[in-house]
Design a protein around this motif. Structure first.
Motif: not given
Ligand code: ADP
Ligand code: MG
Length: 484
Positions: A413-429
């Motif tokens: 419901e709250k969209g709290l799933k952990q993000v482990s996807d390398a591409g997504t994390i890389e973009a944030i980094v």
């Protein structure tokens, strides 16, 4: 130990506990024993001592006493005797209490106590005997009269007398907690001190190490573990002052005033009753069958000490965690369901950390917990399989408590799933490193402490959802280059 003006004093304590037997009927009558019933609604002719009424032993109460004795690793006396203890008081219509004196049903035993510094001590049990409770005088109903409620008259009590083996108030508190826990495991006393089903007389004396014990005083009917500790601390200090001022301690009975936090004299032992004990002619000596005792022994549940050992070896728990968890049978059971198929240490941490915190805040016992072991287990599973991070899990737990929903539903419901996807994390980094160009330069110039700062910034930018391990790995790679 107490530091007096003339050196150190050791405090010696022995406790006499009155534990109300869990039984639907009284010790010598069939009257019921429900707590809080209307005054005088649970009184048989035996309990009001009508002429010609004879006591008949309740064998279930005997069984409870034997079970308790076995739980205290004590000697069970196959022959014991009921005596009359004579005294005159308005709440005692017979003029005597049926008790056991020279030949109690249970002899010497022991209780192991666990102290805060991790040490374990054995405390000797002198005896356990069966006796009747008296009635109760009610002084607060009318200013000009006292009423008598005989509901408690004849209720079965086990008096459990410790040896003077306790040293200081902390040990006395640990002993009481442990004894209460054992009684509850055995199902022989509910241990409820507020309702008076567990009452405590405290004997206190002081002496110099390696010298004979001093004269004791006895503090009657202390009604909580906290007050037992306060009463001992006060009384021991008082005795040190008395002795150091050159006076002597007199053998006496004292009362603890919980409001003032002090003890005061009630009566000296010279005025103490002469009970004129003699065997009750209405009752035969109590003879037990050895095989019957054996069968009770075989039916005993796993007790706190054994359970603690097992939790340490089976689940790899620390002495401390195991001790906290086994203190209450319900908690131990909850833990075992929670640990089933999960990391036992993780299960212990959640149980004694956030979950206990929640129960405490809500003033709930574990039996009434709205969060079941299965529900808490689901949350732990979501961490274990990487769906959420440990940090987000705390948030999810808060929401479980507040909204009563299960962990999976909240995460969804709250969209709290952990993000482990390398591409997504890389973009944030990448974005973080770009925004923090000056810090990045400092880092490259050798300020390696900043690594943690970058991790924090990335976690923050992902609103806590980025997989922290992946963030770490990626940052290491980008900042320090691939490992050689
Ligand atoms: P009584 O029958 O007068 O109550 P007991 O000898 O049966 O006397 O002792 C009652 C309790 O007092 C026991 O729990 C015992 O451990 C404790 N006790 C005895 N001597 C001392 C002492 N010197 N200091 C503290 N406690 C003591
Ligand atoms: Mg006594």
């Amino acid at each position: 130990m107490i530091e007096g003006s003339s050196g150190e004093w050791e405090v010696v304590i022995g406790l006499e506990i009155h534990a109300q037997v869990i039984s639907k009927a009284k010790l010598f009558s069939g009257a019921p024993t429900t707590f809080g019933a209307k005054p005088n609604s649970q009184v048989s002719y035996v309990d009001m001592a009508m002429p010609g009424m004879l006591p008949v032993i309740n064998d279930y109460c005997v069984e409870q006493a034997v079970r308790t004795g076995l739980g205290l690793k004590a000697k069970i006396n196959l022959v014991s005797v009921f005596d009359r203890k004579n005294y005159f008081y308005p709440d005692l219509p017979a003029g005597y209490q049926i008790s056991q004196y020279k030949q109690p049903i249970v002899g010497e035993g022991e209780v192991t106590i666990d102290l805060a510094d991790g040490t374990v001590r054995r405390v000797g049990i002198e005896r356990l005997h069966l006796e009747q409770d008296a009635g109760k005088s009610l002084h607060d109903r009318r200013p000009d009269a006292t009423f008598i409620d005989l509901n408690r008259s004849g209720v079965a009590l086990m008096e459990i007398v410790s040896k003077p083996d306790l040293r200081g108030s902390e040990e006395a508190g640990a002993y009481l907690r442990k004894l209460r826990s054992i009684l509850r495991y055995l199902g022989t006393c509910d241990g409820n001190m507020e309702e008076g089903s567990l009452r405590c007389d405290v004997n206190v004396s002081i002496h110099r190490m390696f010298e004979p014990f001093g004269t004791r005083t006895e503090i009657k009917n202390v009604n909580s573990i906290r007050n037992v500790i306060r009463a001992i601390d006060y009384e021991a200090e008082r005795q040190v002052e008395v002795v150091e001022s050159g006076e002597e301690i007199v053998l006496e009975t004292r009362l603890f005033d919980a409001n003032k936090g002090e003890t005061r004299s009630m009566r000296s032992k010279e005025e103490a009753h002469d009970y004129r004990y003699f065997p009750d002619p209405d009752l035969l000596p109590l003879e037990l069958d050895g095989e019957w005792v054996e069968r009770i022994k075989e039916s005993l549940p796993e007790l706190p000490d054994e359970k603690k050992e097992r939790f340490m070896s089976e689940y790899g728990l620390s002495v401390y965690d195991a001790g906290v968890i086994v203190a209450d049978q319900e908690v131990a059971g909850f833990y075992e369901s929670l640990a089933e198929g999960r990391d036992p240490k993780q299960a212990a941490n959640w149980l004694t950390g956030d979950f206990f915190g929640f129960l405490n805040k809500q003033g709930l016992t574990i039996e009434r917990s709205p969060i079941s072991a299965a529900a808490l287990g689901e949350l732990i599973d979501l961490i274990a399989d990487g769906t959420i991070s440990g940090r987000i899990a705390k948030e999810v737990f808060e929401l479980m408590c507040a909204e009563g929903k299960n962990a999976g539903a909240i995460v969804e419901e709250k969209g709290l799933k952990q993000v482990s996807d390398a591409g997504t994390i890389e973009a944030i980094v990448d974005r973080v490193l770009e925004e923090q160009a000056d810090k990045l330069a400092q880092y490259k110039a050798g300020k390696e402490k900043l690594f943690g700062f970058f991790v924090g910034q990335v976690m923050k930018a992902s609103r806590g959802k980025a997989n922290p391990r992946k963030v770490n790995d990626l940052l290491k790679e980008l900042l320090d280059g691939p490992e050689s």
